[in-house]
Design an enzyme around this catalytic site. Structure first.
Site, short mmCIF file in Angstrom:
data_model
loop_
_atom_site.label_atom_id
_atom_site.label_comp_id
_atom_site.label_asym_id
_atom_site.label_seq_id
_atom_site.Cartn_x
_atom_site.Cartn_y
_atom_site.Cartn_z
N HIS A 8 38.43 50.39 37.18
CA HIS A 8 37.48 50.61 36.09
C HIS A 8 36.54 51.76 36.45
O HIS A 8 36.13 52.52 35.57
CB HIS A 8 36.68 49.34 35.82
CG HIS A 8 37.54 48.19 35.35
ND1 HIS A 8 37.01 46.96 35.03
CD2 HIS A 8 38.87 48.09 35.15
CE1 HIS A 8 37.99 46.16 34.64
NE2 HIS A 8 39.13 46.82 34.73
N ASP A 57 36.68 43.69 42.45
CA ASP A 57 38.08 43.54 42.06
C ASP A 57 38.82 44.68 42.75
O ASP A 57 38.69 45.85 42.38
CB ASP A 57 38.24 43.58 40.54
CG ASP A 57 38.07 42.21 39.91
OD1 ASP A 57 37.79 41.24 40.66
OD2 ASP A 57 38.23 42.08 38.68
N ASP A 64 44.98 31.52 31.69
CA ASP A 64 45.98 31.77 32.76
C ASP A 64 46.51 30.44 33.29
O ASP A 64 47.68 30.34 33.66
CB ASP A 64 45.37 32.48 33.98
CG ASP A 64 44.66 33.76 33.63
OD1 ASP A 64 45.01 34.37 32.62
OD2 ASP A 64 43.75 34.15 34.40
N HIS A 74 41.34 33.11 34.48
CA HIS A 74 40.83 32.93 33.12
C HIS A 74 41.37 31.58 32.65
O HIS A 74 42.47 31.18 33.04
CB HIS A 74 41.41 33.96 32.14
CG HIS A 74 41.20 35.39 32.48
ND1 HIS A 74 41.99 36.06 33.39
CD2 HIS A 74 40.33 36.31 31.99
CE1 HIS A 74 41.59 37.32 33.45
NE2 HIS A 74 40.59 37.50 32.63
N ASP A 103 42.65 41.96 41.89
CA ASP A 103 42.95 42.07 40.46
C ASP A 103 44.00 43.18 40.34
O ASP A 103 43.70 44.30 39.91
CB ASP A 103 41.68 42.40 39.67
CG ASP A 103 41.92 42.30 38.17
OD1 ASP A 103 43.09 42.10 37.77
OD2 ASP A 103 40.95 42.42 37.40
C1 XLS Z 1 40.58 43.74 32.77
C2 XLS Z 1 39.68 43.06 33.68
C3 XLS Z 1 39.80 41.54 33.70
C4 XLS Z 1 38.61 40.90 34.36
C5 XLS Z 1 38.49 39.44 34.14
O1 XLS Z 1 40.73 44.95 32.81
O2 XLS Z 1 39.87 43.59 34.95
O3 XLS Z 1 40.98 41.13 34.29
O4 XLS Z 1 38.59 41.14 35.74
O5 XLS Z 1 38.48 39.11 32.80
CA CA Z 2 38.93 43.06 36.87
CA CA Z 3 41.64 46.16 35.37
#
Ligand code: XLS
Ligand code: CA
Ligand code: CA
Length: 438
Positions: free
Chosen positions: A269, A294, A102, A99, A337
Site C-alpha cells: 500500500h 502487513d 475468510d 476477516h 498479507d
Molecule cells: C487489502 C488489504 C486487506 C486488509 C484487511 O488490500 O490489505 O487485506 O489488510 O482487510
Molecule cells: Ca493488508
Molecule cells: Ca494489499
C-alpha cells in the site's frame, strides 16, 4: 489426519543449508538486541490469502490445488481451520489474522452469517487452546458482497451503514472471544469513484461516527485490543479515503480518534501511494502511531496490489530499522498479507513462501540490529544536523530565534553559504556491506 502430509516440521538449519523446508536465518530463540527473534517478529499468517486464495485473476479461474476444494461450504471452513493450525505448527508461526468471511461462509441473512461464524469461532478457540497459537487481529470484510457497492461506513445508503455497524459489532465480540491482540479497520470500499455524485463531507463524518461507535462498544464489552487503521491509496475505489499514513492521521486527529488508533502499515500500500515502505513506517513512528505491519511487497513494474511475499532484503532491513527505533511493535506483529503467485499452485508453495518471507525478515532484523548497535545511521544523521546543536541552530530549536534575530544573523554571513555533501552513494555502499554481512 494431516492436510499437508508432504511437508515436515520446518526447523532452523542456518546459512548454507540446502533443505528447502528449513530456515536459513529465522532462528526463533536467537537473541538480537536483548530479545529473541520470535519476540521481535511476532509472525502471523493471513487466512484470506493462504487458505482462501485460489489464484484466480481477471483472465482466469483459480489454479490452486487444495485438499478441501470439493467440500461443502461449512466443511470447507472446518478443513481450513485444520489447515491453519497445521501450517502454523509446522512453520512455528505464533499468530494468525482473518476477516469474518475468510473463516465462515456467509448465510442468506445476517443472523445466519453470525451463526456460521459462531460455529467456526468455537472451533478456532478450541484449537488455540490446545496449540497456544494466538490471534494477532481480526476484521470485518465490508467490501466483497455486492451490498457494499457504494461503500460501507461511507455508503450513501443508511441501511448499508447499519449492516456494516452490526458486522463490526460482531467482529468486536469475536475478537474478544478469541483474545485478539488488535482489531483492524481497512477501508475496503471507503472511497469514491467520482466527486460528481459524492458528498465527501458526509461520507467522512459518517466514517468517523462508525469508528467512534466501535471505540465505545469495545469499551462497553471490555475488549481491550489495540485498534488499527490500515491506509491504502487506491483499489478497489479510485480514491480511498485512508490514502496514506499522513492522510489517515489527519482524519483521526480531525475527528478526535487519534488516541484510540494506531496504524497497520502494508508495504504494497505504501508503494501504491508513491512512498517507500520505510517512509510510511517513519511517518507513523514519529507520530507515535506505528502499530503493526502487513509484510509483503509490490511489483514496481505493475500499478496494482500484487501482495507478493516479501523477499527484498533492502526493504525488510529498512522496515526492521524503523520497527527497532520504535521500540518494537508492541501488541502488533509481522503479518504476511501476501499470496503465492498463480503459478505456485501446490500446497508446498504456501510453505516455501512463508519460509522465504520469514527468512527475509529475520535477515532484515539482523542487519537492522547491526545498524542500530553500531549507530551507523545515527552518526550520519547526528553529524548532518549538527548545526542545530550550537549557535544560531540551537537558538532556532530552542525557540529563542525570531525573524528579526535571524535577519541580523543572515546579513553578516559570509557568502556564498557553505554546504557539505550528503554522501548518499557512500552511505548506500555501507548499507550493502551490512546487509550482506549478516
Ligand atoms: C487489502 C488489504 C486487506 C486488509 C484487511 O488490500 O490489505 O487485506 O489488510 O482487510
Ligand atoms: Ca493488508
Ligand atoms: Ca494489499
Amino acid at each position: 489426519m494431516s492436510l499437508f502430509p508432504n511437508v515436515p516440521k520446518v526447523q532452523y538449519e542456518g546459512r548454507g543449508s540446502k533443505n528447502p523446508f528449513a530456515f536459513k536465518h529465522y532462528n526463533p530463540q536467537e537473541v538480537v538486541l536483548g530479545k529473541t527473534m520470535e519476540e521481535h517478529l511476532r509472525f502471523a499468517v493471513a487466512y484470506w490469502h493462504t487458505f482462501v486464495g485460489s489464484g484466480s485473476d481477471p483472465f482466469g479461474v483459480g489454479t490452486a490445488v487444495r485438499s478441501w476444494d470439493s467440500l461443502s461450504p461449512l466443511d470447507k471452513a472446518k478443513a481450513r481451520v485444520e489447515a491453519n493450525f497445521e501450517l502454523m505448527e509446522k512453520l512455528n508461526i505464533p499468530f494468525y489474522c482473518f476477516h469474518d468471511v475468510d473463516v465462515a461462509p456467509e448465510g442468506a441473512t445476517l443472523a445466519e452469517s453470525f451463526k456460521n461464524l459462531d460455529t467456526i469461532v468455537a472451533l478456532l478457540k478450541d484449537h488455540m487452546k490446545s496449540t497456544g497459537k494466538k490471534l494477532l487481529w481480526n476484521t470485518a470484510n465490508l467490501f466483497t458482497n455486492p451490498r457494499f457497492v457504494h461503500g460501507a461506513g461511507t455508503s450513501n445508503n443508511a441501511d448499508v451503514f447499519a449492516y456494516s455497524a452490526a458486522t463490526i459489532k460482531k467482529g468486536l465480540e469475536v475478537g474478544k472471544e478469541l483474545g485478539a491482540e488488535n482489531y483492524v479497520f481497512w477501508g475496503g470500499r471507503e472511497g469514491y469513484e467520482s466527486l460528481l455524485n459524492t458528498d465527501m463531507k458526509l461520507e467522512l463524518d459518517n466514517l468517523a461516527r462508525l469508528l467512534h461507535m466501535a471505540v465505545d462498544y469495545a469499551r462497553e464489552i471490555g475488549f481491550d485490543a489495540q485498534f488499527l487503521i490500515e491506509p491504502k491509496p487506491k483499489e478497489p475505489t479510485k480514491h480511498q479515503y485512508d490514502f496514506d499514513t499522513a492522510t489517515t492521521l489527519a482524519f483521526l486527529q480531525n475527528y478526535g480518534l487519534k488516541e484510540h488508533f494506531k496504524m497497520n502499515i502494508e508495504a504494497n500500500h505504501a508503494t501504491l501511494a508513491g512512498h517507500t515502505f520505510e517512509h510510511e513506517l517513519r511517518v507513523a513512528r514519529i507520530n507515535g502511531v506505528l502499530g503493526s505491519i502487513d509484510a509483503n511487497q509490490g511489483d514496481m513494474l505493475l500499478g496494482w496490489d500484487t501482495d507478493e511475499f516479501p523477499t527484498d532484503l533492502y526493504s525488510t532491513t529498512l522496515a526492521m530499522y524503523e520497527i527497532l527505533k520504535n521500540g518494537g511493535l508492541g501488541r502488533g506483529g509481522v503479518n504476511f498479507d501476501a499470496k503465492v503467485r498463480r503459478s505456485s499452485f501446490e500446497d508446498e508453495d504456501l510453505f516455501y513462501a512463508h519460509i522465504a518471507g520469514m527468512d527475509a525478515y529475520a535477515r532484515g532484523l539482523k542487519a537492522a540490529a547491526k545498524l542500530v548497535e553500531e549507530r551507523v545511521l545515527d552518526e550520519i544523521v547526528e553529524n548532518r544536523y549538527r548545526s542545530f546543536r550550537e549557535g544560531i541552530g540551537a537558538d532556532i530549536v530552542s525557540g529563542k530565534a525570531t525573524l528579526k534575530s535571524l535577519e541580523a544573523y543572515a546579513l553578516q554571513l559570509n557568502q556564498p553559504i557553505k554546504n557539505e555533501s550528503g554522501r548518499l552513494e557512500q552511505i548506500r555502499a555501507t548499507l550493502n556491506e551490512i546487509i550482506f554481512s549478516v
